[in-house]
Design a protein around this motif. Structure first.
Motif: not given
Length: 499
Positions: A170-184, A191-198
């Protein structure tokens, strides 16, 4: 609908109620930030999108209440209709079940593009991922330890000081989302929502593939998972990490003919959230007479879990230990805690005693449920299949969710994902009632921006009505399991010995 066969009209009515519930869920997100939908900072062009309509707290909470009432009616009504008129429902479901499944996929996908609602947990996920990208440990720090950070600042009370309780996957997925999202925050959450829906749609695809040979089971599988309005509200709109753990566990159960793959999936599920590991007892029971294969599955699963936790460190277990001793306000164990304090004294929270009681209750419920399904499978003329890994896992998951002192509505998704793989029984109706009651108890699950005149939703509904209702429902489940098991046992034995 007057001239239609009995059962068909009930299924249609249930699906209409479910569809209305899902549409209202989508409406809540589309309206934008409110008492139910946390605001997301970021560039306006970034997803997810909303109308920024600033609806009143009473309006959105009223809409959420309608979501849960209609969703509960649709879920329970649909399951009952299938059970009471399976032959007539089968004729209708032959050509229509696939459209119900497709509608569930479409609804889940659409919800990824509107802000999450009903909870603020996704803001915690974004902050934990942010910590990883900054080289910090989310299992030691909370959002309060990142002053001035735009992502950590979005985390709401009372969770700002809390480190992560989630597993390394779970933390790895959260880190991936943060890496893509940056400060936003907005883009990170998307990104987290896309993974969740998938994960949600992927689980639905697995269930549909497993049940598509039988139109009734296919429709039932859709009602339990893909088109379940309460799970769509809790897991998809609420965007809880449980969805990913459930996806791994359902996939593991369906991959049992390949022990290595099943072990990897079981390990990944546990490395998302530890309580998902309960499902692994199903394959373990099924392989109890095949020690070599059991050792392979268990060894691979354990290796995945150990590798994940070795990367993040032992601090990951600190918060899990504290959470395991907690008692949620909607749990009937909160009533028991109050009774113990009034009878014996308020000097103790009695958490240890309640944990022991919960374990005993879980054992009793699991034993009764497994006793019931095993005797139904053995009864002459019943034609039920042998008790397999999904059945054992489903009964254990239901027993756990009914017995655990710390329960939140999205936790119930674990039982529904596995129940969709097993033969229908009254257990799923009990599970549906449990989810509906618990969902109403967390209306809304968000703490901030709640109107003072609706405080009774917590003080009365969550802390009084729901615990008593769950206590009665749990007693009813125990009574049904043991009474039904005894009734099956009294059936005459077959004339010829079973092979």
């Amino acid at each position: 609908m007057r001239g239609e066969p009995g059962g068909t009209w009930a299924v249609k009515a249930a699906l209409l109620a479910s569809a209305a519930s899902v549409l209202l869920t989508l409406t809540i997100g589309l309206l934008g930030p409110s008492a139910v939908v946390p605001a997301l900072t970021g560039e306006p062009w970034q997803p997810p999108y909303s109308l920024q309509a600033t609806p009143s707290p009473h309006l959105v909470i009223g809409l959420a209440a309608a979501v849960l009432v209609l969703g509960g009616m649709g879920l329970v009504g649909g399951l009952l209709a299938i059970r009471t008129s399976p032959t007539r429902v089968a004729e209708w479901a032959t050509g229509k079940a696939r459209w119900v499944v497709a509608a569930g996929y479409a609804a889940a996908t659409a919800l990824a593009f509107v802000p999450p609602s009903g909870s603020a947990d996704h803001l915690n996920y974004a902050a934990y991922g942010r910590m990883v990208t900054l080289g910090l440990d989310p299992y030691v720090l909370g959002a309060v330890d990142l002053p001035g950070d735009p992502v950590a600042a979005a985390v709401e009370s009372p969770w700002r000081e809390e480190p992560s309780v989630y597993g390394p996957v779970a933390t790895a997925v959260q880190a991936l989302a943060s890496w893509i999202g940056g400060d936003s925050v907005r883009l990170t959450v998307f990104v987290l929502a896309v993974v969740n829906v998938a994960a949600f749609v992927g689980t639905g695809l697995l269930i549909d593939r497993f049940t598509r040979h039988d139109p009734v089971r296919r429709l039932r599988g859709a009602m339990l998972w893909t088109a379940n309005p309460l799970l769509i509200y809790q897991l998809v709109a609420g965007m809880h990490v449980d969805t990913l753990a459930i996806a791994c566990m359902v996939a593991a159960l369906l991959a049992r003919d390949r022990p290595g793959r099943s072990g990897v999936l079981l390990g990944l599920g546990v490395a998302v959230k530890l309580n998902a590991g309960l499902v692994a007892l199903g394959p373990a029971w099924e392989l109890r007479r095949r020690p070599g294969r059991l050792a392979l599955v268990a060894g691979v699963a354990l290796a995945v879990v150990v590798a994940g936790y070795a990367i993040v460190g032992v601090a990951a277990f600190n918060q899990v230990g504290q959470t395991s001793k907690a008692i949620s306000h909607a749990s009937f164990w909160k009533l028991v805690q109050g009774w113990l304090q009034s009878l014996i004294g308020t000097g103790s929270a009695y958490r240890g005693e309640i944990q022991v009681g919960a374990i005993l209750l879980m054992v009793v419920l699991a034993w009764g449920l497994l006793r019931r399904v095993s005797r139904a499978a053995d009864a002459p003329g019943v034609g039920a299949p042998a008790v397999d890994a999904p059945t054992v896992a489903a009964m254990l998951a239901v027993a756990y969710l009914f017995a655990t002192p710390y329960i939140l509505p999205w936790y119930d998704g674990l039982a529904f994902g596995v129940l969709a793989l097993v033969v229908a029984s009254e257990v799923e109706v009990f599970a549906a009632l449990h989810l509906a009651i618990l969902s109403l108890g967390y209306l809304p699950a968000r703490v901030q921006e709640q109107p003072p005149d609706l405080a009774w939703l917590v003080s009365v509904v969550r802390q009084q009505v729901v615990p008593w209702s769950l206590l009665v429902l749990t007693a009813a489940l125990a009574w049904w399991a043991w009474r039904a098991g005894g009734r099956v046992r009294q059936r005459p034995a077959p004339e010829a010995p079973r092979r």
